[in-house]
Design an enzyme around this catalytic site. Structure first.
Site, PDB file in Angstrom:
ATOM      1  N   HIS A 168       0.849  -1.185   0.000  1.00 31.83           N
ATOM      2  CA  HIS A 168       0.000   0.000   0.000  1.00 31.83           C
ATOM      3  C   HIS A 168       0.888   1.240   0.000  1.00 31.83           C
ATOM      4  O   HIS A 168       2.045   1.186   0.425  1.00 31.83           O
ATOM      5  CB  HIS A 168      -0.891   0.030   1.245  1.00 31.83           C
ATOM      6  N   ARG A 169       0.338   2.358  -0.452  1.00 33.09           N
ATOM      7  CA  ARG A 169       1.111   3.593  -0.371  1.00 33.09           C
ATOM      8  C   ARG A 169       0.989   4.147   1.051  1.00 33.09           C
ATOM      9  O   ARG A 169      -0.101   4.245   1.613  1.00 33.09           O
ATOM     10  CB  ARG A 169       0.680   4.601  -1.425  1.00 33.09           C
ATOM     11  N   GLU A 232      -0.241 -14.616   0.691  1.00 31.94           N
ATOM     12  CA  GLU A 232       0.591 -14.483  -0.510  1.00 31.94           C
ATOM     13  C   GLU A 232       2.076 -14.740  -0.258  1.00 31.94           C
ATOM     14  O   GLU A 232       2.847 -14.893  -1.206  1.00 31.94           O
ATOM     15  CB  GLU A 232       0.389 -13.104  -1.155  1.00 31.94           C
ATOM     16  N   GLU A 288       0.930   7.949  -9.589  1.00 26.63           N
ATOM     17  CA  GLU A 288       0.406   6.590  -9.598  1.00 26.63           C
ATOM     18  C   GLU A 288       0.693   5.930 -10.949  1.00 26.63           C
ATOM     19  O   GLU A 288       1.119   6.580 -11.909  1.00 26.63           O
ATOM     20  CB  GLU A 288      -1.098   6.610  -9.331  1.00 26.63           C
TER      21      GLU A 288
END
Length: 487
Positions: A168-169, A232, A288
């Site tokens: 995540h940012r 993951e 982005e």
């Protein structure tokens, strides 16, 4: 680990053996905008404004304000590098990732001293300051602040006890505060934070930075390939043939990646939202993947940091938001998801998939499809529909025959120019939820779009009709080995 890669440092050692894949500089650089400005010209690629190009990864050995740290950028900003780091071939990466999901090796808790905890800074220390401890750069002068772009966020669901890793940012907001942006409904840790908030609980979280590239690639899988409950970190375990080693955090009840360069420990605070650009007031977040600088969010969650640990002489790893690095991390798992979905539905027809750089690894996929019999006509379009269902953020699918190199966009556009008719071979699916970062997915761009983030998904069928294949034979050159003449 046939190639010896097990962490960031061994990954860099491998790149040093490959000509033109890693460069270092001893010239001091400012982390605020200058570092990314330099790398834009060296090797960012992706959707960064030209004259960017694909080039080597780069290590900055002297970063102003951080005398004991280095910063590396662009490790994954080349499909060739990713293939070498995963001990594969560039065209086989999607298939490699697909098979790894089906053969997971879960992470384990190590009993050995963790390399990531060689140096410990606790938030209770009088001089604790994230701005000083973490050499996080900004991409541009407009950024909301210093961003952690490659932090492996690891958390555990408060009900099920199942853990997961995602990226995540995160923006440094204060000496012990980070903002974190959760795309609504898109990531598992966001769902964990929402559930913890419903329970009135803080969510313990670790953020591991500078890890084995297999972890960075594997963490980018999304549903339905890896549904809620699928950790993951089992993907890089499968890729390496041995489990990822975790360590127990020192100040929160969570685990972290044991050989990371940095680990930030903390808690996601319930019922608190942060204005992302509260310190800069620029109105922007950071660049982005579509190539535009995203707006600052007023709905970021707050992480209260409790500790920063790191290796001795740590290496901060970062990426430029719209660079080829994002294409690798987002695109290759997407290729794997699409390949798996279509292969299960119609085995042997889909030859390969490429999530092209122009789509940032998310918006665009090229499907190389083989029609083996007359009854396969039309199945190529079914494959495109399956691709859309496998990855909801996908906007455009290009279909090409097996004689077209799906990884070469010039070849794809050649197929469009010689095998495609706009009135017959465009299939549109309007009014479908896609991705909010595409500025054209907005009612101001089309009266048919009802809400921001809705798009018209489109299939471009550039395949030859099965009964016309003989008319579309490419020129047949003699197949020889040129080395005899080039030696």
């Amino acid at each position: 680990m046939a190639n010896g890669v097990k962490d960031l440092r061994s990954a860099l050692d491998l790149l040093r053996t490959m000509e033109g894949q890693l460069i270092e500089t001893d010239v001091e650089v400012e982390p605020m905008a200058e570092l990314s400005g330099v790398y834009r010209h060296v090797g960012a690629g992706g959707t960064v404004m030209r004259p960017t190009k694909e080039g080597p990864a780069m290590i900055f050995n002297h970063v102003n304000g951080h005398p004991d740290a280095k910063v590396v950028v662009g490790v994954l900003a080349s499909r060739k590098r990713v293939a070498a780091l995963l001990d594969s071939k560039p065209e086989e990466l999607g298939k490699l990732l697909y098979h790894s999901v089906d053969h997971p090796i879960p992470p384990v808790l190590t009993s050995k001293p963790a390399l990531c905890q060689q140096v410990v800074h606790k938030a209770t220390d009088p001089d604790f300051d994230l701005f000083r401890l973490v050499p996080a750069p900004t991409n541009t002068p407009d950024d909301a602040g210093p961003y952690i772009t490659l932090g492996m966020c690891y958390a555990t669901h408060p009900d099920t006890g199942q853990s997961d890793v995602t990226i995540h940012r995160m923006c440094i907001q204060g000496k012990d505060e980070l903002s974190i942006f959760f795309t609504p409904g898109a990531r598992h840790i966001g769902a964990m934070a929402e559930r913890a908030e419903e329970l009135g609980q803080k969510l313990p979280i670790s953020i591991s930075i500078g890890v084995d590239p297999a972890i960075e690639i594997g963490s980018c899988f999304e549903p339905p390939t890896t549904p809620m409950g699928y950790d993951e970190l089992a993907v890089p375990g499968a890729l390496r043939g041995e489990p990822v080693e975790l360590c127990q955090c020192l100040t929160v009840k969570e685990r972290a990646i044991a050989n990371a360069e940095y680990v930030i420990e903390g808690e996601v605070i319930p019922h608190v939202r942060v204005q992302e650009d509260q310190n800069s007031n620029t109105g922007y977040a950071m660049p982005e993947f579509p190539g535009y600088t995203g707006p600052a969010s007023s709905e970021c969650w707050l992480i209260k940091v409790t500790a920063v640990t790191h290796r001795e002489h740590p290496i901060m790893q970062t990426c430029i938001g719209p660079s080829e690095e994002h294409v690798s991390m987002a695109g290759i798992p997407t290729e794997a998801s699409i390949y798996g979905m279509v292969e299960k539905a119609m085995p042997g027809r889909l030859q390969n998939v490429y999530c092209a750089s122009a789509g940032g690894g998310k918006y665009m996929a090229v499907l190389q499809f083989q029609k083996k019999t007359a009854s396969d006509e039309g199945r190529q379009r079914q494959a495109a529909l399956l691709a859309f269902s496998a990855f909801s953020e996908l906007k455009h699918v290009f279909l090409v025959d097996e004689d077209v190199d799906c990884f070469d966009m010039n070849d794809v556009l050649w197929a469009m120019n010689t095998r495609f008719q706009g009135d017959a071979d465009i299939i549109t699916i309007p009014g479908v939820r896609c991705h909010p970062l595409d500025p054209s997915n907005d009612p101001t761009c089309s009266p048919n779009i009802r809400d921001h983030g809705i798009a018209c998904k489109t299939i471009f069928d550039c395949t030859v009709p099965f009964d016309q294949k003989e008319r579309f034979q490419r020129a047949r050159f003699m197949d020889v080995d040129p080395q005899h003449w080039l030696a």
